[in-house]
Design an enzyme around this catalytic site. Structure first.
Site, PDB file in Angstrom:
ATOM      1  N   GLY A   6       6.210  -7.340  -6.169  1.00  0.00           N
ATOM      2  CA  GLY A   6       6.606  -6.629  -4.956  1.00  0.00           C
ATOM      3  C   GLY A   6       5.820  -7.172  -3.777  1.00  0.00           C
ATOM      4  O   GLY A   6       4.994  -8.079  -3.925  1.00  0.00           O
ATOM      5  N   MET A  64       3.234  -6.859  -0.320  1.00  0.00           N
ATOM      6  CA  MET A  64       1.928  -6.234  -0.137  1.00  0.00           C
ATOM      7  C   MET A  64       2.116  -4.737   0.111  1.00  0.00           C
ATOM      8  O   MET A  64       3.165  -4.315   0.591  1.00  0.00           O
ATOM      9  CB  MET A  64       1.181  -6.869   1.046  1.00  0.00           C
ATOM     10  N   PHE A  65       1.117  -3.962  -0.257  1.00  0.00           N
ATOM     11  CA  PHE A  65       1.079  -2.503  -0.052  1.00  0.00           C
ATOM     12  C   PHE A  65       2.120  -1.741  -0.878  1.00  0.00           C
ATOM     13  O   PHE A  65       2.477  -0.616  -0.553  1.00  0.00           O
ATOM     14  CB  PHE A  65       1.247  -2.140   1.436  1.00  0.00           C
ATOM     15  N   LYS A  81       1.097  -2.575  -6.493  1.00  0.00           N
ATOM     16  CA  LYS A  81       1.046  -3.413  -7.705  1.00  0.00           C
ATOM     17  C   LYS A  81      -0.286  -3.267  -8.430  1.00  0.00           C
ATOM     18  O   LYS A  81      -0.317  -3.098  -9.644  1.00  0.00           O
ATOM     19  CB  LYS A  81       1.197  -4.907  -7.351  1.00  0.00           C
ATOM     20  N   THR A  82      -1.371  -3.366  -7.666  1.00  0.00           N
ATOM     21  CA  THR A  82      -2.692  -3.327  -8.305  1.00  0.00           C
ATOM     22  C   THR A  82      -2.960  -1.947  -8.893  1.00  0.00           C
ATOM     23  O   THR A  82      -3.486  -1.830  -9.999  1.00  0.00           O
ATOM     24  CB  THR A  82      -3.783  -3.726  -7.295  1.00  0.00           C
ATOM     25  N   GLU A  86      -3.102 -10.618  -8.671  1.00  0.00           N
ATOM     26  CA  GLU A  86      -2.887 -11.675  -7.667  1.00  0.00           C
ATOM     27  C   GLU A  86      -2.416 -12.968  -8.339  1.00  0.00           C
ATOM     28  O   GLU A  86      -2.885 -14.074  -8.032  1.00  0.00           O
ATOM     29  CB  GLU A  86      -4.169 -11.922  -6.856  1.00  0.00           C
ATOM     30  N   GLN A 110       0.082 -14.711  -8.017  1.00  0.00           N
ATOM     31  CA  GLN A 110       0.729 -15.733  -7.171  1.00  0.00           C
ATOM     32  C   GLN A 110      -0.219 -16.860  -6.805  1.00  0.00           C
ATOM     33  O   GLN A 110       0.215 -17.938  -6.427  1.00  0.00           O
ATOM     34  CB  GLN A 110       1.316 -15.090  -5.903  1.00  0.00           C
ATOM     35  N   CYS A 112      10.284   0.985  10.167  1.00  0.00           N
ATOM     36  CA  CYS A 112      11.345   2.010  10.153  1.00  0.00           C
ATOM     37  C   CYS A 112      11.207   3.040   9.035  1.00  0.00           C
ATOM     38  O   CYS A 112      11.977   4.005   8.986  1.00  0.00           O
ATOM     39  CB  CYS A 112      12.710   1.334  10.060  1.00  0.00           C
ATOM     40  N   CYS A 164      14.066  -5.293   8.999  1.00  0.00           N
ATOM     41  CA  CYS A 164      12.959  -5.465   9.953  1.00  0.00           C
ATOM     42  C   CYS A 164      12.139  -6.730   9.700  1.00  0.00           C
ATOM     43  O   CYS A 164      11.345  -7.133  10.558  1.00  0.00           O
ATOM     44  CB  CYS A 164      12.033  -4.251   9.907  1.00  0.00           C
TER      45      CYS A 164
END
Ligand code: ZN
Length: 186
Positions: free
Chosen positions: A16, A18-19, A22-23, A89, A91, A148, A180
């Site tokens: 997913g 950031m924020f 996941k962690t 992390e 990625q 939004c 957005c």
């Protein structure tokens, strides 16, 4: 969730923007495995040293001891002694992460991989597409769009840096929905 008997190894991927949590989700699964008296270890790539050098720390500061490793060889070497291996992390690893995870899973290890599925341009990030293909279980979490309030699947960089990796939090990134998200033109 996905609490499997240890006779069967598996690869779980939590991805997913950031924020998106996941962690937190990775830590939740690792803690459950610990409660089940399994040998648990957490790894993260050495590049990520925000907050702490020896712990996986999520944005809400729930943490668990972790080992920072240079590459996927270390993952094989250190991971095979454990029942459950978490990787945060993901990625930031190269594509050899996939083979290391497959070997661990064949060796009856439950492997849980968390990582950003796309980068600040909205492009696939590192080995994530490959490890998603190899997963037995795949969860894509959403964040909340900072513009939004809808579900967000993208990570908008709000600075003008153009490297793929710029470590930062809310000072550098925002979660954005498809509408957005405004990828940089580079
Ligand atoms: Zn939005």
């Amino acid at each position: 969730m996905h609490q499997k008997p240890i006779e069967a190894g598996s690869i779980e991927v939590i991805c997913g923007s950031m924020f998106c949590g996941k962690t937190e989700e990775l830590l939740r699964r690792l803690r459950r495995a610990k409660i089940a008296n399994l040998n648990v270890v957490a790894f993260k790539a050495k590049v990520d040293n925000r907050y702490s050098k020896d712990k996986i720390v999520s944005h809400d500061r729930n943490s668990l001891e972790s080992i920072a490793i240079e590459n996927s060889d270390d993952l094989m070497k250190l991971g095979h002694e454990y029942d459950v291996v978490g990787i945060d992390e993901a990625q930031f690893f190269d594509n050899s992460l996939v083979l290391a995870c497959k070997n661990l899973a064949k060796n009856k290890t439950r492997v849980i991989v968390a990582g950003l599925d796309n980068d600040y341009r909205g492009q696939p990030f590192g080995p994530m597409p490959l490890i998603m293909c190899e997963s037995d279980y795949l969860d894509k979490l959403t964040a909340i769009c900072m513009q939004c309030g809808k579900d967000a699947t993208y990570t908008q960089r709000i600075t003008t840096d153009t490297q793929q990796v710029v470590i930062g939090e809310t000072n550098v990134y925002e979660a954005r929905c498809r509408k957005c998200f405004n990828p940089p033109k580079i």
